[in-house]
Design an enzyme around this catalytic site. Structure first.
Site, PDB file in Angstrom:
ATOM      1  N   GLU A  20       0.841  -1.203   0.000  1.00  0.00           N
ATOM      2  CA  GLU A  20       0.000   0.000   0.000  1.00  0.00           C
ATOM      3  C   GLU A  20       0.868   1.241   0.000  1.00  0.00           C
ATOM      4  O   GLU A  20       1.999   1.204   0.511  1.00  0.00           O
ATOM      5  CB  GLU A  20      -0.883   0.018   1.265  1.00  0.00           C
ATOM      6  CG  GLU A  20      -1.933  -1.067   1.250  1.00  0.00           C
ATOM      7  CD  GLU A  20      -2.759  -1.103   2.530  1.00  0.00           C
ATOM      8  OE1 GLU A  20      -2.553  -0.250   3.416  1.00  0.00           O
ATOM      9  OE2 GLU A  20      -3.611  -1.994   2.623  1.00  0.00           O
ATOM     10  N   LYS A  53       2.404   4.414   1.422  1.00  0.00           N
ATOM     11  CA  LYS A  53       2.625   4.911   2.785  1.00  0.00           C
ATOM     12  C   LYS A  53       2.466   6.426   2.735  1.00  0.00           C
ATOM     13  O   LYS A  53       3.363   7.150   2.317  1.00  0.00           O
ATOM     14  CB  LYS A  53       4.010   4.530   3.308  1.00  0.00           C
ATOM     15  CG  LYS A  53       4.227   4.944   4.763  1.00  0.00           C
ATOM     16  CD  LYS A  53       5.603   4.546   5.266  1.00  0.00           C
ATOM     17  CE  LYS A  53       5.757   4.708   6.771  1.00  0.00           C
ATOM     18  NZ  LYS A  53       5.405   6.020   7.299  1.00  0.00           N
ATOM     19  N   ARG A  86      -1.589   9.846  11.344  1.00  0.00           N
ATOM     20  CA  ARG A  86      -2.421   8.662  11.548  1.00  0.00           C
ATOM     21  C   ARG A  86      -3.636   9.024  12.403  1.00  0.00           C
ATOM     22  O   ARG A  86      -3.515   9.762  13.377  1.00  0.00           O
ATOM     23  CB  ARG A  86      -1.611   7.589  12.258  1.00  0.00           C
ATOM     24  CG  ARG A  86      -2.352   6.270  12.405  1.00  0.00           C
ATOM     25  CD  ARG A  86      -1.407   5.224  12.963  1.00  0.00           C
ATOM     26  NE  ARG A  86      -2.005   3.912  12.992  1.00  0.00           N
ATOM     27  CZ  ARG A  86      -1.301   2.785  12.987  1.00  0.00           C
ATOM     28  NH1 ARG A  86       0.009   2.823  12.935  1.00  0.00           N
ATOM     29  NH2 ARG A  86      -1.902   1.625  13.022  1.00  0.00           N
ATOM     30  N   ARG A 103      -1.894   9.082  16.736  1.00  0.00           N
ATOM     31  CA  ARG A 103      -1.022   7.917  16.937  1.00  0.00           C
ATOM     32  C   ARG A 103      -0.692   7.751  18.409  1.00  0.00           C
ATOM     33  O   ARG A 103      -0.462   6.652  18.881  1.00  0.00           O
ATOM     34  CB  ARG A 103       0.249   8.152  16.129  1.00  0.00           C
ATOM     35  CG  ARG A 103       1.203   6.998  16.082  1.00  0.00           C
ATOM     36  CD  ARG A 103       2.470   7.445  15.384  1.00  0.00           C
ATOM     37  NE  ARG A 103       3.445   6.385  15.288  1.00  0.00           N
ATOM     38  CZ  ARG A 103       4.092   5.861  16.320  1.00  0.00           C
ATOM     39  NH1 ARG A 103       3.852   6.285  17.540  1.00  0.00           N
ATOM     40  NH2 ARG A 103       4.972   4.904  16.123  1.00  0.00           N
ATOM     41  N   GLU A 150      -4.921   7.514   7.325  1.00  0.00           N
ATOM     42  CA  GLU A 150      -3.971   8.614   7.416  1.00  0.00           C
ATOM     43  C   GLU A 150      -4.690   9.882   6.963  1.00  0.00           C
ATOM     44  O   GLU A 150      -5.331   9.884   5.892  1.00  0.00           O
ATOM     45  CB  GLU A 150      -2.774   8.292   6.500  1.00  0.00           C
ATOM     46  CG  GLU A 150      -1.574   9.152   6.707  1.00  0.00           C
ATOM     47  CD  GLU A 150      -0.617   8.681   7.824  1.00  0.00           C
ATOM     48  OE1 GLU A 150      -0.938   7.736   8.568  1.00  0.00           O
ATOM     49  OE2 GLU A 150       0.449   9.303   7.945  1.00  0.00           O
ATOM     50  N   PHE A 199      -6.993   2.587   5.872  1.00  0.00           N
ATOM     51  CA  PHE A 199      -6.264   1.348   5.621  1.00  0.00           C
ATOM     52  C   PHE A 199      -6.622   0.171   6.517  1.00  0.00           C
ATOM     53  O   PHE A 199      -6.118  -0.925   6.316  1.00  0.00           O
ATOM     54  CB  PHE A 199      -4.745   1.572   5.610  1.00  0.00           C
ATOM     55  CG  PHE A 199      -4.182   2.257   6.834  1.00  0.00           C
ATOM     56  CD1 PHE A 199      -4.040   1.569   8.025  1.00  0.00           C
ATOM     57  CD2 PHE A 199      -3.774   3.574   6.769  1.00  0.00           C
ATOM     58  CE1 PHE A 199      -3.502   2.184   9.135  1.00  0.00           C
ATOM     59  CE2 PHE A 199      -3.223   4.205   7.886  1.00  0.00           C
ATOM     60  CZ  PHE A 199      -3.093   3.512   9.078  1.00  0.00           C
ATOM     61  N   ARG A 211       5.004  -3.726  17.226  1.00  0.00           N
ATOM     62  CA  ARG A 211       5.739  -3.470  15.993  1.00  0.00           C
ATOM     63  C   ARG A 211       6.236  -4.830  15.525  1.00  0.00           C
ATOM     64  O   ARG A 211       7.055  -5.452  16.192  1.00  0.00           O
ATOM     65  CB  ARG A 211       6.917  -2.520  16.254  1.00  0.00           C
ATOM     66  CG  ARG A 211       7.610  -2.050  14.992  1.00  0.00           C
ATOM     67  CD  ARG A 211       8.804  -1.168  15.312  1.00  0.00           C
ATOM     68  NE  ARG A 211       8.485   0.148  15.805  1.00  0.00           N
ATOM     69  CZ  ARG A 211       8.038   1.165  15.045  1.00  0.00           C
ATOM     70  NH1 ARG A 211       7.846   0.987  13.752  1.00  0.00           N
ATOM     71  NH2 ARG A 211       7.787   2.341  15.571  1.00  0.00           N
ATOM     72  N   LYS A 226       7.627  -1.494   6.402  1.00  0.00           N
ATOM     73  CA  LYS A 226       7.681  -0.245   5.633  1.00  0.00           C
ATOM     74  C   LYS A 226       8.942  -0.214   4.781  1.00  0.00           C
ATOM     75  O   LYS A 226       9.985  -0.749   5.176  1.00  0.00           O
ATOM     76  CB  LYS A 226       7.557   0.972   6.532  1.00  0.00           C
ATOM     77  CG  LYS A 226       8.583   1.098   7.617  1.00  0.00           C
ATOM     78  CD  LYS A 226       8.291   2.335   8.477  1.00  0.00           C
ATOM     79  CE  LYS A 226       9.135   2.321   9.729  1.00  0.00           C
ATOM     80  NZ  LYS A 226       8.870   3.427  10.634  1.00  0.00           N
TER      81      LYS A 226
HETATM   82  P1  ATP Z   1       6.956   6.659  10.459  1.00  0.00           P
HETATM   83  O1  ATP Z   1       7.697   7.726  11.201  1.00  0.00           O
HETATM   84  O2  ATP Z   1       7.750   5.967   9.398  1.00  0.00           O
HETATM   85  O3  ATP Z   1       5.601   7.080   9.996  1.00  0.00           O
HETATM   86  P2  ATP Z   1       5.850   5.264  12.727  1.00  0.00           P
HETATM   87  O4  ATP Z   1       6.698   4.774  13.841  1.00  0.00           O
HETATM   88  O5  ATP Z   1       4.972   6.449  12.971  1.00  0.00           O
HETATM   89  O6  ATP Z   1       6.772   5.489  11.474  1.00  0.00           O
HETATM   90  P3  ATP Z   1       5.281   2.749  11.558  1.00  0.00           P
HETATM   91  O7  ATP Z   1       4.395   1.708  12.055  1.00  0.00           O
HETATM   92  O8  ATP Z   1       6.708   2.461  11.592  1.00  0.00           O
HETATM   93  O9  ATP Z   1       4.906   4.111  12.280  1.00  0.00           O
HETATM   94  O10 ATP Z   1       4.886   3.078  10.087  1.00  0.00           O
HETATM   95  C1  ATP Z   1       3.540   3.039   9.759  1.00  0.00           C
HETATM   96  C2  ATP Z   1       2.956   4.436   9.764  1.00  0.00           C
HETATM   97  O11 ATP Z   1       2.712   4.812   8.418  1.00  0.00           O
HETATM   98  C3  ATP Z   1       1.609   4.412  10.436  1.00  0.00           C
HETATM   99  O12 ATP Z   1       1.725   4.787  11.790  1.00  0.00           O
HETATM  100  C4  ATP Z   1       0.770   5.377   9.620  1.00  0.00           C
HETATM  101  O13 ATP Z   1       0.751   6.654  10.243  1.00  0.00           O
HETATM  102  C5  ATP Z   1       1.516   5.528   8.317  1.00  0.00           C
HETATM  103  N1  ATP Z   1       0.794   4.993   7.140  1.00  0.00           N
HETATM  104  C6  ATP Z   1       0.629   5.649   5.975  1.00  0.00           C
HETATM  105  N2  ATP Z   1       0.000   4.895   5.086  1.00  0.00           N
HETATM  106  C7  ATP Z   1      -0.262   3.704   5.690  1.00  0.00           C
HETATM  107  C8  ATP Z   1      -0.890   2.510   5.260  1.00  0.00           C
HETATM  108  N3  ATP Z   1      -1.363   2.356   4.027  1.00  0.00           N
HETATM  109  N4  ATP Z   1      -0.990   1.490   6.156  1.00  0.00           N
HETATM  110  C9  ATP Z   1      -0.495   1.611   7.407  1.00  0.00           C
HETATM  111  N5  ATP Z   1       0.123   2.736   7.872  1.00  0.00           N
HETATM  112  C10 ATP Z   1       0.243   3.769   7.015  1.00  0.00           C
END
Ligand code: ATP
Length: 596
Positions: A258, A260, A265, A282, A312, A352, A429, A435
């Protein structure tokens, strides 16, 4: 139970830097604490009165607290102010003035025994609750009266903690995970129930009510808990990899991928009795206030009487419908002019996941089922869509989709497992989501999010300013923060000027128990603020503790030439920072690339 028992616990916690000792102190307290009180004691220990997602806040302004201290101790405000300037902590001021007053009082012994029997945990909690709930006209006077009364009833040491609690500066720094450990041992005799307790916490995000339920109904009741609209769930998170082949291998050869999106979030809740959907960040704060338009958009597009969905929030250019950079969306994160900002920076949603639909808990279903339940309930339009998705089983297709995502303004992609095990794992996690971000393609052009654990004073032009920050990565297995660099570039003049004020509330007198550092900064800080940093490369380091022994015995890892990107990651808690394991992985990857 007397508040003084809790005070004793706080004193003991403050005197140790060892996490296991902190756990033991809490275990012994939880064993003694009556079940109907444990929830309130847990909140108080976290420096709050309610779970994090409750919008009601205790935070009483410093000025008002000074007035309360002045009234309770019959000391002129100017004297309170003077003492505050010397001691730098309102709790210490209250303690000092109360000790002085009590010494002078001829009725001392009588007054203190009457006071101490009144100062139960219930009494302190309900007084603080009344302070938090008094809002609107006349509330300042009411808060003043309630707090001054409470301080009059307090012993000097109790007053210190009451004041620190109301000012939001309790700073015991007890991690949620330490409280969960202690609850497991205190209530179930061992850590065997730890997993069930943690799951209950992940599903409810409410440590106080988990503690109460555990002690009153037992661990089986916790196992029966389900996600409920209105109570945010701790979000599922992704691991990271840096090549398409590795991702496919990890996913068993086939997965969903998907876009990103680079936005904010949101976990969106709608339940019986709700007039409109509620949004949680988040970090599980209620963010309804910032995005009333998003709530309306979701309300119109989702057809279900009760749901929890995730997506998002992104900023779009209304004239081109193109995604705008994250910074544009951040204009929406403000207290005032919300309507005006909503017009200037319209938001859009990319959904999502679905965790609850029509009241049914979907978290134990595989991802493909959750996504199809989401698709069924949603009517897509320009402002709300499902996240762009494709199913792939070969690396070139994955790479093409990735390029597509980048050219459409995304950060990269997220690969998601489609196997039967692909449940929604709250608070974890894991490898069910991976990612893959653009920046990993070049050495260290990838940003990392690091926790500020200390600060150093500047010299020359920067004399008198805190101008360099000691930064750490999060080590999950040890629940510790390990230093990885000192960062002094990338800060604007405004950043430097406001640095002291920004970090004042996090200053602690010694290294925090969860910080592992060989360096000693000018001031130690409670690990809380996360900042985004870009470095040139990762090198072996004798002075930083992150990744010690992982690559070479006796050496840690350091980020060379770190630069603040301008992004204060206020949406991340300290435990959400880039992990030590990720830094080690990045170092290995970088080596691979250099030798390629
Ligand atoms: P980052 O700083 O890379 O966003 P993170 O620690 O906030 O990382 P991760 O779980 O590592 O979070 O990465 C997933 C994040 O990506 C989610 O918290 C969400 O905010 C964002 N995101 C964007 N598009 C999607 C998607 N299609 N599915 C899931 N998460 C998504």
């Amino acid at each position: 139970m007397l508040y003084s028992e809790l005070v004793e616990v706080y004193d003991k916690i403050g005197a140790t830097t060892k996490r296991l000792e902190i756990t033991d102190i809490l275990v012994s307290f939880f064993k003694r604490c009556p079940p109907d009180l444990i929830g309130r004691a847990v909140y108080l220990t976290q420096g709050r009165l309610y779970p994090e997602f409750e919008p009601l806040e205790l935070g009483v302004a410093g000025r008002l607290i000074m007035k309360c201290i002045s009234q309770a101790t019959a000391t002129p405000e100017s004297e309170v102010d003077r003492l505050y300037k010397t001691l730098g902590d309102l709790g210490d001021v209250a303690e000092a003035l109360l000790s002085k007053g009590k010494r002078q009082s001829t009725l001392d012994s009588f007054a203190s025994s009457a006071a101490s029997s009144k100062m139960t945990i219930e009494f302190v909690y309900s007084s603080l609750d009344a302070v938090a709930r008094s809002q609107g006209e006349g509330s300042q006077e009411k808060k003043l009266r309630l707090l001054a009364d409470l301080l009059r009833d307090s012993s000097p040491r109790e007053a210190l903690y009451v004041v620190r609690t109301v000012s939001g500066a309790l700073r015991l720094g007890v991690a949620d995970m330490t409280i969960l450990d202690a609850l497991a041992v205190a209530c179930c005799g061992s850590k065997s129930a730890r997993e069930a307790i943690e799951r209950a916490y992940n599903v409810t995000s409410d440590l106080g009510s988990v503690a109460t339920m555990l002690t009153t109904e037992g661990v089986d009741a916790l196992k029966r808990l389900h996600p409920t609209p209105g109570r945010p769930i701790r979000p599922m998170l992704a691991e990271r990899l840096s090549t398409a082949d590795e991702i496919l291998e990890k996913m068993g050869g086939r997965c969903a991928i998907e876009y990103k999106y680079d936005g904010e979030r949101a976990q969106i809740h709608f339940g019986a009795g709700d007039a409109f959907p509620h949004l949680f960040s988040r970090r599980l704060e209620n963010i309804d206030h910032h995005y009333p338009d998003v709530s309306d958009i979701v309300n119109a597009a989702v057809n279900s009487k009760s749901y929890i969905i995730e997506g998002e929030i992104v900023a779009i250019d209304p004239s081109t419908s193109e995604l705008l950079p994250f910074q544009e969306l951040m204009h929406r994160r403000r207290k005032y002019d919300v309507e005006k900002m909503a017009l200037a920076y319209p938001a859009s949603v990319r959904l999502f996941d679905a965790l609850v639909m029509d009241g049914e808990d979907l978290t134990s279903m595989p991802y493909s089922e959750r996504r199809s339940r989401l698709a069924k309930a949603v009517t897509e339009g320009p402002q709300l869509r499902l996240a762009e998705q494709s199913i792939v089983s070969d690396a070139p297709s994955l790479e093409r989709f990735f390029e597509d995502a980048i050219s459409n303004g995304c950060e990269g992609i997220i690969a998601k497992s489609l196997g039967p095990e692909s449940t929604y794992n709250a608070g974890a996690r894991g490898w069910l989501w991976i990612k893959y971000k653009r920046d990993y393609k070049s050495e260290m052009h990838d940003t990392v999010d690091l926790v500020v654990v200390g600060a150093l004073m500047g010299t020359g032009k920067r004399a008198g300013y805190l101008s360099s920050l000691l930064l750490a990565a999060y080590c999950e297995p040890e629940d510790a923060f390990k230093t990885v660099c000192k960062c002094s570039t990338g800060f604007t003049d405004e950043d430097l000027k406001s640095m002291k004020a920004r970090f004042e509330k996090y200053v602690i007198p010694h290294r925090h128990a969860r910080v592992d550092s060989k360096l000693v900064p000018d001031v130690w800080l409670l690990p809380s603020q996360v900042i985004e940093v870009l470095g040139a490369e990762i090198t072996l380091s004798p002075i930083h503790t992150c990744g010690t022994d992982a690559i070479r015995k006796g050496s840690g890892l350091a980020i060379r030439f770190p630069r603040f990107t301008g992004n204060w990651r206020n949406d991340k808690g300290a435990e959400d920072a880039t992990t030590e394991a990720e830094i080690v992985e990045m170092y290995k990857k970088q080596l691979k690339k250099i030798s390629d």
